[in-house]
Design an enzyme around this catalytic site. Structure first.
Site, PDB file in Angstrom:
ATOM      1  N   ASP A 209       0.861  -1.198   0.000  1.00 17.31           N
ATOM      2  CA  ASP A 209       0.000   0.000   0.000  1.00 17.31           C
ATOM      3  C   ASP A 209       0.890   1.238   0.000  1.00 17.31           C
ATOM      4  O   ASP A 209       2.123   1.137   0.075  1.00 17.31           O
ATOM      5  CB  ASP A 209      -0.940  -0.028   1.231  1.00 17.31           C
ATOM      6  CG  ASP A 209      -2.266   0.692   0.971  1.00 17.31           C
ATOM      7  OD1 ASP A 209      -2.232   1.907   0.678  1.00 17.31           O
ATOM      8  OD2 ASP A 209      -3.319   0.050   1.070  1.00 17.31           O
ATOM      9  N   HIS A 256     -13.004  -1.312  -7.799  1.00 18.74           N
ATOM     10  CA  HIS A 256     -14.148  -0.390  -7.797  1.00 18.74           C
ATOM     11  C   HIS A 256     -13.731   1.075  -7.626  1.00 18.74           C
ATOM     12  O   HIS A 256     -14.540   1.974  -7.805  1.00 18.74           O
ATOM     13  CB  HIS A 256     -15.199  -0.805  -6.749  1.00 18.74           C
ATOM     14  CG  HIS A 256     -14.801  -0.607  -5.323  1.00 18.74           C
ATOM     15  ND1 HIS A 256     -15.370  -1.313  -4.288  1.00 18.74           N
ATOM     16  CD2 HIS A 256     -13.919   0.239  -4.725  1.00 18.74           C
ATOM     17  CE1 HIS A 256     -14.859  -0.914  -3.135  1.00 18.74           C
ATOM     18  NE2 HIS A 256     -13.974   0.034  -3.385  1.00 18.74           N
TER      19      HIS A 256
HETATM   20  C1  LIG Z   1     -10.829   0.897  -0.737  1.00 15.61           C
HETATM   21  S1  LIG Z   1      -9.306   0.672   0.093  1.00 15.61           S
HETATM   22  C2  LIG Z   1      -9.212  -1.112   0.195  1.00 15.61           C
HETATM   23  C3  LIG Z   1      -8.394  -1.598   1.363  1.00 15.61           C
HETATM   24  C4  LIG Z   1      -8.352  -3.119   1.533  1.00 15.61           C
HETATM   25  N1  LIG Z   1      -7.910  -3.783   0.346  1.00 15.61           N
HETATM   26  C5  LIG Z   1      -9.687  -3.669   2.003  1.00 15.61           C
HETATM   27  O1  LIG Z   1     -10.404  -4.302   1.219  1.00 15.61           O
HETATM   28  O2  LIG Z   1     -10.018  -3.441   3.183  1.00 15.61           O
HETATM   29  C6  LIG Z   1      -8.147   1.069  -1.178  1.00 15.61           C
HETATM   30  C7  LIG Z   1      -6.706   0.943  -0.759  1.00 15.61           C
HETATM   31  O3  LIG Z   1      -5.874   1.194  -1.904  1.00 15.61           O
HETATM   32  C8  LIG Z   1      -4.744   1.907  -1.472  1.00 15.61           C
HETATM   33  N2  LIG Z   1      -4.127   2.630  -2.604  1.00 15.61           N
HETATM   34  C9  LIG Z   1      -4.583   3.721  -3.248  1.00 15.61           C
HETATM   35  N3  LIG Z   1      -3.725   4.080  -4.232  1.00 15.61           N
HETATM   36  C10 LIG Z   1      -2.691   3.189  -4.191  1.00 15.61           C
HETATM   37  C11 LIG Z   1      -1.496   3.033  -4.939  1.00 15.61           C
HETATM   38  N4  LIG Z   1      -1.207   3.867  -5.955  1.00 15.61           N
HETATM   39  N5  LIG Z   1      -0.681   2.000  -4.636  1.00 15.61           N
HETATM   40  C12 LIG Z   1      -0.984   1.139  -3.622  1.00 15.61           C
HETATM   41  N6  LIG Z   1      -2.097   1.242  -2.871  1.00 15.61           N
HETATM   42  C13 LIG Z   1      -2.949   2.255  -3.149  1.00 15.61           C
HETATM   43  C14 LIG Z   1      -5.325   2.852  -0.426  1.00 15.61           C
HETATM   44  O4  LIG Z   1      -4.345   3.441   0.408  1.00 15.61           O
HETATM   45  C15 LIG Z   1      -6.288   1.956   0.295  1.00 15.61           C
HETATM   46  O5  LIG Z   1      -5.683   1.295   1.379  1.00 15.61           O
END
Ligand SMILES: C[S@@+](CC[C@H](N)C(=O)[O-])C[C@H]1O[C@@H](n2cnc3c(N)ncnc32)[C@H](O)[C@@H]1O
Length: 347
Positions: A209, A256
């Site tokens: 992340d 999503h």
């Molecule tokens: C909707 S949350 C989902 C978290 C987890 N997978 C769950 O289902 O509980 C989206 C996640 O994507 C991460 N994220 C956003 N942009 C990212 C990037 N460019 N690289 C890695 N992670 C990223 C966010 O920090 C966040 O933790």
């Protein structure tokens, strides 16, 4: 006057021939979420889950006015989240389980975030015209989390509360006994990795992340006692190739957040990183192909409009995405509640 002051028939039944209840019920739904979010933020359910409390005790602990306390308790009793006992008020079983701080699988973090980031009609109208995430005044949400640890922590707590119970459902339903190393792309708090590692003693998981989220994920991993087999690794799923050396790539509530085209790019990166025989696992609250629901999943479109660049997927849209990305044996598996995984193999 004699006889009842009541007519047996309406004077003009043609005037309002259509029932207004469905519209009225939709209109008042925002009051329901406002009531539970305010009660959660104030700690009312935490108080009531500890045992029956008198009206006076609730009023003094909450610091509310007499009228405020009466209105709130009336509303929450009507909603069924507060119950009236002989010796006072108490939380209903579901409020105690899902609206209190710290209970395993609680939705506390998600509901609490509504106080600051409510999906209001005004926010929706703005998002409808701008077609970009408007939740933080137009700032990219992930950049906002990277810049502000308070926002990153609140969002990650909200995601943890969304994901903790569904994660247990994935662990129960998805057979990962032959998997050894799982990459949890955008893994957030690590809710999925923690549940999967607990259910599969030979599995190691890496939560990949953005840098601001990794130390927060480490706290959740430590609290779950999984430090030995679950760790976080900072990265950027767009700027970098996915790390290799994993036989399973998980994207839980990632696709999503992005457009269909961007999602296809994320799936392509998973395909490139996996060895032959490797598995991709997508975890989402999917919409049925005939658009029959579930309503909770269909309304995710609106959350995504305000929070992200994405939308919710139908089952066939996700299946097609994986098959077009080269994956075979693609299958949808219902896990828990509104949740499913769609998974497939790299040939
Ligand atoms: C909707 S949350 C989902 C978290 C987890 N997978 C769950 O289902 O509980 C989206 C996640 O994507 C991460 N994220 C956003 N942009 C990212 C990037 N460019 N690289 C890695 N992670 C990223 C966010 O920090 C966040 O933790």
């Amino acid at each position: 006057m004699t006889g009842p002051a009541r007519r047996e028939e309406r004077l003009d039944p043609e005037r309002f021939p259509i029932d207004d209840k469905r519209v009225y019920d939709a209109y008042i739904a925002g009051r329901k979420s406002a009531a539970i979010a305010a009660a959660v933020r104030a700690g009312l359910f935490d108080l009531l889950a500890g045992g029956a409390c008198s009206f006076g005790h609730i009023q003094s602990e909450m610091g509310w006015s007499l009228r405020g306390t009466r209105s709130m308790l009336d509303a929450l009793v009507a909603l069924g989240f507060v119950e009236v006992l002989a010796d006072g008020f108490t939380a209903s079983a579901d409020a105690a389980a899902y609206l209190t701080r710290g209970a395993e699988g609680s939705l506390w973090g998600l509901v609490d975030m509504e106080v600051d980031s409510f999906l209001s009609p005004a926010a929706l109208l703005e998002a409808l015209t701008k077609d970009k995430a408007t939740v933080y005044g137009g700032e990219d949400p992930w950049a906002a989390h990277e810049a502000d640890p308070v926002k990153a922590r609140a969002f990650t707590a909200a995601m943890h509360s969304v994901s903790e119970r569904p994660a247990a459902g994935v662990a129960e339903r998805l057979d990962l006994t032959s998997a050894r190393r799982l990459l949890d792309v955008g893994g957030g708090s690590g809710a999925l990795s923690i549940a999967l590692a607990k259910a599969n003693p030979e599995l190691e998981c890496v939560i990949w992340d953005i840098p601001a989220v990794c130390p927060i994920a480490n706290e959740y991993v430590q609290a779950a006692g999984c430090e030995g087999r679950v760790r976080s690794q900072p990265g950027d799923m767009f700027a970098e190739d996915y790390p290799t050396g994993f036989d399973t790539v998980l994207l839980s509530q990632i696709l999503h957040d992005w457009s269909f085209d961007t999602g296809a790019g994320l799936v392509a990166k998973a395909f490139a990183a996996l060895p032959p025989g490797g598995r991709i696992v997508i975890h989402e609250k999917l919409v049925e192909d005939d658009d029959s629901g579930p309503l909770a999943n269909q309304l995710v479109h609106l959350d995504m409009l305000v929070w992200t660049e994405g939308q919710q997927y139908r089952v066939s849209e996700l299946t097609d995405l994986l098959e077009r990305g080269g994956f075979t044996h693609v299958e949808r598996l219902r896990t828990a509640g509104y949740w499913s995984v769609v998974h497939g193999l790299k040939p």
